[in-house]
Enzyme design. Structure first.
Site, mmCIF file in Angstrom:
data_model
loop_
_atom_site.group_PDB
_atom_site.id
_atom_site.type_symbol
_atom_site.label_atom_id
_atom_site.label_comp_id
_atom_site.label_asym_id
_atom_site.label_seq_id
_atom_site.Cartn_x
_atom_site.Cartn_y
_atom_site.Cartn_z
ATOM 1 N N GLU A 275 0.831 -1.173 0.108
ATOM 2 C CA GLU A 275 0.189 -0.136 -0.027
ATOM 3 C C GLU A 275 0.810 1.312 -0.012
ATOM 4 O OE1 GLU A 275 -2.081 -0.557 3.669
ATOM 5 O OE2 GLU A 275 -3.019 -2.227 3.204
ATOM 6 N N LYS B 40 2.372 4.385 1.503
ATOM 7 C CA LYS B 40 2.699 4.879 2.769
ATOM 8 C C LYS B 40 2.225 6.316 2.874
ATOM 9 C CE LYS B 40 5.795 4.657 6.788
ATOM 10 N NZ LYS B 40 5.618 6.106 7.316
ATOM 11 N N ASP C 27 1.591 10.052 3.976
ATOM 12 C CA ASP C 27 2.496 10.727 4.983
ATOM 13 C C ASP C 27 1.328 11.809 5.630
ATOM 14 O OD1 ASP C 27 4.593 11.964 5.836
ATOM 15 O OD2 ASP C 27 5.338 12.980 4.152
ATOM 16 N N TYR D 24 -6.272 1.507 7.291
ATOM 17 C CA TYR D 24 -5.801 0.408 6.549
ATOM 18 C C TYR D 24 -5.453 -0.831 7.343
ATOM 19 C CZ TYR D 24 -2.075 3.577 8.551
ATOM 20 O OH TYR D 24 -1.781 4.653 9.445
ATOM 21 N N LYS E 297 11.246 2.757 1.910
ATOM 22 C CA LYS E 297 10.999 4.032 1.913
ATOM 23 C C LYS E 297 11.386 4.459 0.670
ATOM 24 C CE LYS E 297 10.229 6.701 5.079
ATOM 25 N NZ LYS E 297 10.368 6.856 6.471
ATOM 26 N N CYS F 207 20.889 46.875 -12.627
ATOM 27 C CA CYS F 207 20.892 45.473 -12.999
ATOM 28 C C CYS F 207 22.392 44.981 -12.935
ATOM 29 C CB CYS F 207 20.332 45.760 -14.489
ATOM 30 S SG CYS F 207 20.782 44.002 -15.513
ATOM 31 N N CYS G 273 23.845 44.855 -16.828
ATOM 32 C CA CYS G 273 24.187 45.944 -17.604
ATOM 33 C C CYS G 273 24.123 47.185 -16.872
ATOM 34 C CB CYS G 273 23.028 46.029 -18.804
ATOM 35 S SG CYS G 273 21.401 46.666 -18.175
ATOM 36 N N CYS H 56 14.815 45.441 -14.853
ATOM 37 C CA CYS H 56 16.087 46.027 -15.541
ATOM 38 C C CYS H 56 15.377 46.980 -16.570
ATOM 39 C CB CYS H 56 16.861 45.202 -16.013
ATOM 40 S SG CYS H 56 18.050 45.726 -17.440
ATOM 41 N N CYS I 170 19.726 45.104 -22.617
ATOM 42 C CA CYS I 170 20.493 44.324 -21.573
ATOM 43 C C CYS I 170 20.857 42.852 -22.129
ATOM 44 C CB CYS I 170 19.569 44.241 -20.263
ATOM 45 S SG CYS I 170 20.331 43.184 -19.109
HETATM 46 S S1 IVH Z 1 0.148 0.028 8.700
HETATM 47 C C1 IVH Z 1 1.627 -2.360 12.283
HETATM 48 N N1 IVH Z 1 -0.386 1.215 6.444
HETATM 49 O O1 IVH Z 1 3.409 4.502 8.923
HETATM 50 C C2 IVH Z 1 1.498 -1.475 11.206
HETATM 51 N N2 IVH Z 1 0.887 2.402 8.246
HETATM 52 O O2 IVH Z 1 5.733 4.021 10.770
HETATM 53 C C3 IVH Z 1 0.894 -0.318 11.418
HETATM 54 N N3 IVH Z 1 1.419 4.743 7.543
HETATM 55 O O3 IVH Z 1 2.128 5.017 11.991
HETATM 56 C C4 IVH Z 1 0.874 0.764 10.496
HETATM 57 N N4 IVH Z 1 0.422 4.711 5.336
HETATM 58 O O4 IVH Z 1 0.917 6.321 10.446
HETATM 59 C C5 IVH Z 1 0.397 1.185 7.768
HETATM 60 N N5 IVH Z 1 -0.810 2.002 4.321
HETATM 61 C C6 IVH Z 1 -0.164 1.946 5.748
HETATM 62 C C7 IVH Z 1 0.360 3.296 6.145
HETATM 63 C C8 IVH Z 1 0.790 3.519 7.313
HETATM 64 C C9 IVH Z 1 1.173 5.141 6.356
HETATM 65 C C10 IVH Z 1 2.060 5.186 8.838
HETATM 66 C C11 IVH Z 1 1.393 5.160 10.003
HETATM 67 C C12 IVH Z 1 2.126 4.257 11.077
HETATM 68 C C13 IVH Z 1 3.696 4.575 10.305
HETATM 69 C C14 IVH Z 1 4.529 3.535 10.584
#
Ligand code: IVH
Length: 662
Positions: A111, A113, A115, A223, A311, A405, A408, A423, A428
């Protein structure tokens, strides 16, 4: 219709559009159309208060003001994830699992991640009873009132077999577009803008006044499932599907894959799409699909052994400002620029960042020697997000904005609104090089091979004094330039000659008249049809052109009142540049229609197809929506084709497109 019926219809419609926008990333209506529906519901409820229910979308406005957040102990610890950064580290993770499970290949669900920040939601008998932040994983803060303001958080679950108790975990975040809109509004009100979506999501959820939270465009994806009563899941996918079936927002983007290769593929795929996604992500979360495996794998201290975050390279990094300098553009605009100690961010090495203008430089208070965060998102020019003031030593130097400028030495004049300094010397060298580059641009005269560096070199060596001089260049002069071989010189000369045969709209755009972009150039070409008519047009006549107001008209008039500009246009015509007036074509299939082009066309370039449609009175747009009349789909058409099909937009293949052009 009775008010109760209309209220129910409106709520259903709003819920549908929320789902399209927040969960599927595929809105069907504009923001203002959505607002209109919402307003109608608000008015109906105001007139009929007995119809208001706690789960009505109008009730997401907050109200409660707290003194502090109560502490909540999570029934099950909220874990965090271990990180891996490369193939080797992920292989180690995968190897450990295969060994422990004596499995040849592991099935994973990947999935994005998100932010944002992690939260937990508790539902009892399908009713939202409370939610909290992760805190230290054991104890978090009760942010129930704030969570209730999130538009796509269901207050009541729907669907079948809803557990008596259900805890879900997910992420609260802000979409890129919502973030931009919010910051624009804040700035327009003279308030401070947020640094990035993550910070503002976190800040917004930790407001004691829930009305403030309600004013922030928070989104939710869930999730994971925490404690659950009376329901077992064999796999993670089953869990995700169940949550979605109860009306919880689950990210539709997920990858069910096997082994290292599958995960690596998902990772690369997501990384490539990163900038196109409507929200910010910082990696791929890889989870073992089988619940049985998960239980057997268990956890180490605060993270599970069955999941890991792979990451992405960071997009925001710290670096130091080595120097601040200014650049002079083709219209004389002076832009401050920071030279940075090079850092690798968002997939490229960044060594410069624009500071836009003096006001921006002052607002961010960037000084030479400062440590700063730089960020690069999408194709956007790298920018300085903020100064790390805690790292200041006192040795930093404030930048003195030049009054002359730097190229020039001519006087610098500030525009009335004070934002742009220019300018004042049209001769120029920096302005001239900028004009040459603009003239050669693909959408202007399209002179292939005449890039920025070459323009600067030609000006420096005094080979050209205006764009018309380009047509006087010869092989000897060009090969005299550094790093210019005979072959490239020959090619450049051919491109210059080819450019003589052009269209009026390209020609007008190429002149670089202040404020005249491609669309205005097109309107002018259609209206005047030849160069002298445009050059001699009065202010009144200019204002009669579609979409041209008094300011633009005056900018065009001023440009042609300048004898030097008239001389350049005359010289170009003497050199044999012959702009063709737009063809007049009878109304056809594309007249008044909106068309989107996608994929690769075998027989013609994108620009050519665009021109052909526009000549027939059509409009070409970049994205598919309900307003699109045709999608022209070439080879390897992707998501736009899918979307067009979903929306029932008429799709033309290349042959059909050509037939309609005729
Ligand atoms: S699962 C045990 N799924 O990442 C698993 N986390 O460092 C718990 N996060 O605190 C998290 N997208 O804030 C999971 N698709 C995703 C996520 C996700 C973002 C974040 C979440 C968690 C941190 C883990």
């Amino acid at each position: 219709m009775k008010p109760a019926e209309r209220v129910a219809t409106l709520r259903a419609e709003l819920a549908h559009h929320n789902h399209r926008y927040y969960t599927l990333d595929a809105p069907e209506i504009s923001d203002s159309a959505y607002d209109t529906l919402m307003r109608e519901l608000q008015q109906l409820e105001a007139a009929n208060p007995e119809l208001i229910t706690p789960d009505s979308p109008t009730q997401r406005v907050g109200g409660a003001v707290l003194e502090k957040f109560e502490k909540v102990t999570h029934r099950q610890q909220m874990l965090s994830l271990g990180n891996v950064f490369d193939d080797g580290e992920f292989t180690e993770f995968d190897d450990r699992i295969r060994k422990a499970m004596t499995a040849e290949q592991v099935e994973y669900v990947c999935e994005p991640k998100m932010d944002g920040l992690a939260i937990e939601l508790v539902y009892e008998k399908g009713h939202f009873v409370g939610g909290s932040t992760r805190g230290d994983g054991v104890i978090g803060e009760d942010v129930t009132e704030n969570l209730k303001t999130i538009r796509n958080l269901p207050i009541e679950l729907s669907g079948n077999k809803i557990p008596k108790l259900l805890e879900v975990r997910g992420e609260v975040f802000i979409r890129k577009a919502d973030f931009k809109r919010m910051n624009d509004t804040l700035l327009a009100r003279g308030e401070e803008a947020f640094v990035n979506p993550r910070n503002s999501a976190a800040g917004s959820l930790r407001q004691l006044d829930s009305r403030v939270t309600a004013s922030r465009p928070l989104s939710l994806y869930v999730y994971e499932v925490g404690s659950v009563d009376g329901r077992e899941f064999q796999t993670h996918v089953e869990k995700l599907d169940a949550m979605a079936s109860w009306g919880l927002p689950v990210n539709p983007r997920r990858y069910q894959v096997k082994g290292f290769d599958g995960v690596k593929g998902a990772w690369s795929n997501l990384l490539a799409e990163r900038h196109a996604l409507p929200y910010e992500i910082d990696g791929l979360v890889v989870k073992v699909d089988s619940t049985d495996f998960r239980t057997r794998l268990g956890q180490v201290s605060k993270s599970p052994r069955w999941a890991v975050a792979w990451k992405f390279p960071p997009e925001e990094l710290e670096t130091q400002v080595e120097r601040i300098l200014v650049q002079v553009g083709r219209t004389g605009a002076i832009t401050p620029l920071a030279e940075l100690t090079p850092v690798f961010v968002g997939g490229v090495t960044v060594s410069r960042a624009t500071l836009h203008n003096e006001a921006e430089l002052r607002r961010k208070d960037v000084r030479e020697g400062d440590w700063v965060f730089v960020r690069r998102a999408g194709d956007v020019i790298p920018e300085i997000v903020k100064v790390i003031t805690s790292k200041r030593t006192g040795a930093e130097k404030e930048f003195v904005f030049p009054t002359k400028c730097p190229i020039c030495d001519a006087a610098v004049k500030k525009e009335e609104d004070g934002a742009i300094a220019r300018c004042t010397n049209r001769a120029c060298p920096a302005q001239l090089a900028g004009r040459l580059r603009h003239f050669a641009t693909r959408t202007a005269m399209d002179i292939d091979g005449l890039g920025e560096k070459l323009c600067e070199a030609m000006v420096e060596k005094k080979l050209v004094g205006s764009v018309a001089d380009l047509y006087e260049l010869d092989l000897d002069t060009l090969t005299g330039l550094e790093r210019m071989g005979e072959k490239s010189a020959q090619k450049l000369l051919e491109a210059i000659t080819r450019s003589k045969d052009t269209t009026l709209r390209r020609f007008i755009y190429a002149l670089g008249i202040p404020d005249v972009g491609e669309a205005t150039a097109k309107a002018l070409a259609e209206h005047f049809r030849e160069v002298p008519a445009l050059m001699n047009a009065s202010l009144e006549e200019l204002q009669r052109v579609k979409d041209i107001g008094p300011e633009m008209a005056s900018s065009i008039r001023t440009y042609f009142d300048e004898p030097e500009n008239r001389a350049v246009v005359d010289a170009l015509r003497k050199e044999g540049v012959k702009p063709k007036p737009p063809e007049i074509v009878a109304a056809g299939a594309f007249s008044g229609k909106t068309v989107v082009i996608t994929g690769t066309l075998a027989g013609m370039g994108r620009d050519e197809a665009k021109e052909a449609i526009e000549r027939r009175g059509g409009k070409v747009s970049g994205s598919v929506s309900k307003k699109t009349d045709f999608l022209v789909a070439g080879e390897e058409a992707g998501s736009k084709l899918t979307k067009a099909k979903e929306l029932g937009v008429r799709v033309l293949n290349e042959a059909e497109f050509l037939a309609l052009l005729k």
